[in-house]
Design a protein around this motif. Sequence first.
Motif, PDB file in Angstrom:
ATOM      1  N   ALA A 190      33.335  56.816 -32.905  1.00 22.67           N
ATOM      2  CA  ALA A 190      34.211  56.672 -31.735  1.00 22.67           C
ATOM      3  C   ALA A 190      34.910  57.992 -31.411  1.00 22.67           C
ATOM      4  N   ALA A 191      35.349  58.700 -32.449  1.00 19.24           N
ATOM      5  CA  ALA A 191      36.006  59.992 -32.238  1.00 19.24           C
ATOM      6  C   ALA A 191      35.037  60.991 -31.612  1.00 19.24           C
ATOM      7  N   GLY A 192      33.757  60.891 -31.994  1.00 19.29           N
ATOM      8  CA  GLY A 192      32.753  61.768 -31.412  1.00 19.29           C
ATOM      9  C   GLY A 192      32.561  61.547 -29.927  1.00 19.29           C
ATOM     10  N   ARG A 193      32.984  60.392 -29.441  1.00 26.70           N
ATOM     11  CA  ARG A 193      32.920  60.091 -28.002  1.00 26.70           C
ATOM     12  C   ARG A 193      34.204  60.491 -27.289  1.00 26.70           C
ATOM     13  N   GLY A 194      35.164  61.039 -28.041  1.00 26.93           N
ATOM     14  CA  GLY A 194      36.413  61.485 -27.442  1.00 26.93           C
ATOM     15  C   GLY A 194      37.586  60.552 -27.626  1.00 26.93           C
ATOM     16  N   ALA A 195      37.373  59.407 -28.290  1.00 24.34           N
ATOM     17  CA  ALA A 195      38.461  58.444 -28.483  1.00 24.34           C
ATOM     18  C   ALA A 195      39.424  58.922 -29.570  1.00 24.34           C
ATOM     19  N   ARG A 196      40.647  58.455 -29.496  1.00 18.08           N
ATOM     20  CA  ARG A 196      41.625  58.670 -30.568  1.00 18.08           C
ATOM     21  C   ARG A 196      41.549  57.456 -31.484  1.00 18.08           C
ATOM     22  N   VAL A 197      41.369  57.677 -32.773  1.00 16.45           N
ATOM     23  CA  VAL A 197      41.048  56.572 -33.678  1.00 16.45           C
ATOM     24  C   VAL A 197      42.061  56.438 -34.815  1.00 16.45           C
ATOM     25  N   THR A 198      42.257  55.183 -35.206  1.00 17.78           N
ATOM     26  CA  THR A 198      43.058  54.836 -36.377  1.00 17.78           C
ATOM     27  C   THR A 198      42.317  53.721 -37.096  1.00 17.78           C
ATOM     28  N   GLY A 199      42.348  53.737 -38.416  1.00 21.18           N
ATOM     29  CA  GLY A 199      41.684  52.697 -39.172  1.00 21.18           C
ATOM     30  C   GLY A 199      42.626  51.968 -40.098  1.00 21.18           C
ATOM     31  N   VAL A 200      42.209  50.790 -40.517  1.00 17.77           N
ATOM     32  CA  VAL A 200      42.910  50.017 -41.539  1.00 17.77           C
ATOM     33  C   VAL A 200      41.889  49.690 -42.618  1.00 17.77           C
ATOM     34  N   GLU A 201      42.182  50.065 -43.846  1.00 21.36           N
ATOM     35  CA  GLU A 201      41.302  49.772 -44.974  1.00 21.36           C
ATOM     36  C   GLU A 201      42.165  49.454 -46.193  1.00 21.36           C
ATOM     37  N   ARG A 202      42.011  48.243 -46.712  1.00 16.65           N
ATOM     38  CA  ARG A 202      42.871  47.790 -47.803  1.00 16.65           C
ATOM     39  C   ARG A 202      42.389  48.228 -49.182  1.00 16.65           C
ATOM     40  N   ARG A 203      41.137  48.649 -49.300  1.00 14.66           N
ATOM     41  CA  ARG A 203      40.608  49.071 -50.594  1.00 14.66           C
ATOM     42  C   ARG A 203      40.886  50.553 -50.807  1.00 14.66           C
ATOM     43  N   PRO A 204      41.681  50.900 -51.847  1.00 14.52           N
ATOM     44  CA  PRO A 204      42.117  52.287 -52.023  1.00 14.52           C
ATOM     45  C   PRO A 204      40.982  53.301 -52.124  1.00 14.52           C
ATOM     46  N   ALA A 205      39.898  52.963 -52.804  1.00 17.30           N
ATOM     47  CA  ALA A 205      38.813  53.933 -52.978  1.00 17.30           C
ATOM     48  C   ALA A 205      38.153  54.279 -51.645  1.00 17.30           C
ATOM     49  N   LEU A 206      37.926  53.280 -50.803  1.00 14.29           N
ATOM     50  CA  LEU A 206      37.335  53.538 -49.489  1.00 14.29           C
ATOM     51  C   LEU A 206      38.326  54.255 -48.579  1.00 14.29           C
ATOM     52  N   ARG A 207      39.589  53.880 -48.676  1.00 13.14           N
ATOM     53  CA  ARG A 207      40.614  54.541 -47.866  1.00 13.14           C
ATOM     54  C   ARG A 207      40.683  56.032 -48.212  1.00 13.14           C
ATOM     55  N   ALA A 208      40.573  56.343 -49.496  1.00 13.27           N
ATOM     56  CA  ALA A 208      40.613  57.746 -49.926  1.00 13.27           C
ATOM     57  C   ALA A 208      39.442  58.531 -49.348  1.00 13.27           C
ATOM     58  N   LEU A 209      38.256  57.920 -49.324  1.00 10.27           N
ATOM     59  CA  LEU A 209      37.091  58.607 -48.769  1.00 10.27           C
ATOM     60  C   LEU A 209      37.246  58.819 -47.269  1.00 10.27           C
ATOM     61  N   ALA A 210      37.796  57.814 -46.576  1.00 13.04           N
ATOM     62  CA  ALA A 210      38.022  57.967 -45.139  1.00 13.04           C
ATOM     63  C   ALA A 210      39.005  59.105 -44.865  1.00 13.04           C
ATOM     64  N   ARG A 211      40.009  59.232 -45.693  1.00 14.75           N
ATOM     65  CA  ARG A 211      40.988  60.302 -45.498  1.00 14.75           C
ATOM     66  C   ARG A 211      40.386  61.668 -45.817  1.00 14.75           C
ATOM     67  N   GLU A 212      39.399  61.704 -46.713  1.00 12.24           N
ATOM     68  CA  GLU A 212      38.681  62.956 -46.958  1.00 12.24           C
ATOM     69  C   GLU A 212      37.962  63.423 -45.697  1.00 12.24           C
ATOM     70  N   ARG A 213      37.643  62.482 -44.833  1.00 12.72           N
ATOM     71  CA  ARG A 213      36.998  62.808 -43.554  1.00 12.72           C
ATOM     72  C   ARG A 213      38.027  63.132 -42.475  1.00 12.72           C
ATOM     73  N   VAL A 214      39.263  63.346 -42.890  1.00  9.62           N
ATOM     74  CA  VAL A 214      40.379  63.719 -42.012  1.00  9.62           C
ATOM     75  C   VAL A 214      40.608  62.651 -40.944  1.00  9.62           C
ATOM     76  N   LEU A 215      40.581  61.396 -41.365  1.00 12.12           N
ATOM     77  CA  LEU A 215      40.854  60.276 -40.482  1.00 12.12           C
ATOM     78  C   LEU A 215      42.204  59.656 -40.820  1.00 12.12           C
ATOM     79  N   GLU A 216      42.862  59.134 -39.815  1.00  9.23           N
ATOM     80  CA  GLU A 216      44.111  58.393 -40.042  1.00  9.23           C
ATOM     81  C   GLU A 216      43.729  56.959 -40.410  1.00  9.23           C
ATOM     82  N   VAL A 217      43.902  56.631 -41.685  1.00  9.93           N
ATOM     83  CA  VAL A 217      43.532  55.301 -42.164  1.00  9.93           C
ATOM     84  C   VAL A 217      44.699  54.726 -42.953  1.00  9.93           C
ATOM     85  N   LEU A 218      45.148  53.556 -42.537  1.00 10.86           N
ATOM     86  CA  LEU A 218      46.321  52.908 -43.113  1.00 10.86           C
ATOM     87  C   LEU A 218      45.895  51.788 -44.054  1.00 10.86           C
ATOM     88  N   SER A 219      46.835  51.326 -44.860  1.00 16.32           N
ATOM     89  CA  SER A 219      46.545  50.238 -45.794  1.00 16.32           C
ATOM     90  C   SER A 219      46.837  48.869 -45.201  1.00 16.32           C
TER      91      SER A 219
END
Length: 221
Positions: free
Chosen positions: A55-84
Amino acid sequence: MTPTPTATLVARDWAEIQERMLVPLYEAVYDRLEVGPGDRVLGLDCGAGLSLLLAAGRGARVTGVERRPALRALARERVLEVLSAAPEPAARPYDVLTAFSPEPRLLSAALAGVRRGGAVVLADWGPAERCTVPGAPAPADLDGLAAGAGLRPDGSGRVFCPFGYADLESAVRGLLSTGLYELSDPAQAEKELAEELHPFERADGSVWLPNIFRYVIARTE
């Protein structure tokens, strides 16, 4: 909470092997909604964040929600705003809310942040006879979930999402990262899944599992 080593390994298998299998679904939804610059997208249970990156590649501003800490950590490694947890309503609400494999409680909490008339996309497995993944769950009642959340129907679709792997080992690792299988005894789970996958092996050793996924688009009132 710090992810356990096992959870981190499983999360990396999801990010490196499995997550891309759902790209046709993500792209079909974004094409249909014409997601682009200026749109704000909130992705529930976003995993390692590939759907957000698209979605960001299409120009959208994105936010995610991920409750599993390991996946959330990987998403943040991709410089994404991901909340718990679902974010509090902001001054500018979201235009699109996606829930690939929707969880009713999280969906309900997130809807307050979507603008009036905004799109809510619910997606899950398609009919059992059109999915070849061993142990694939029965499809969720997406229409009932949308109605129960007070949303107005605005269309639906089906997307072909084949799961293709270079070899049996990759198939086992990728599928075990989906959360579909009991992992209390990982070695036994690997053995049983490998046996179930043998009929889907090709002559070159690759594994091919055709699947259909379904999505529903609804609108907030």
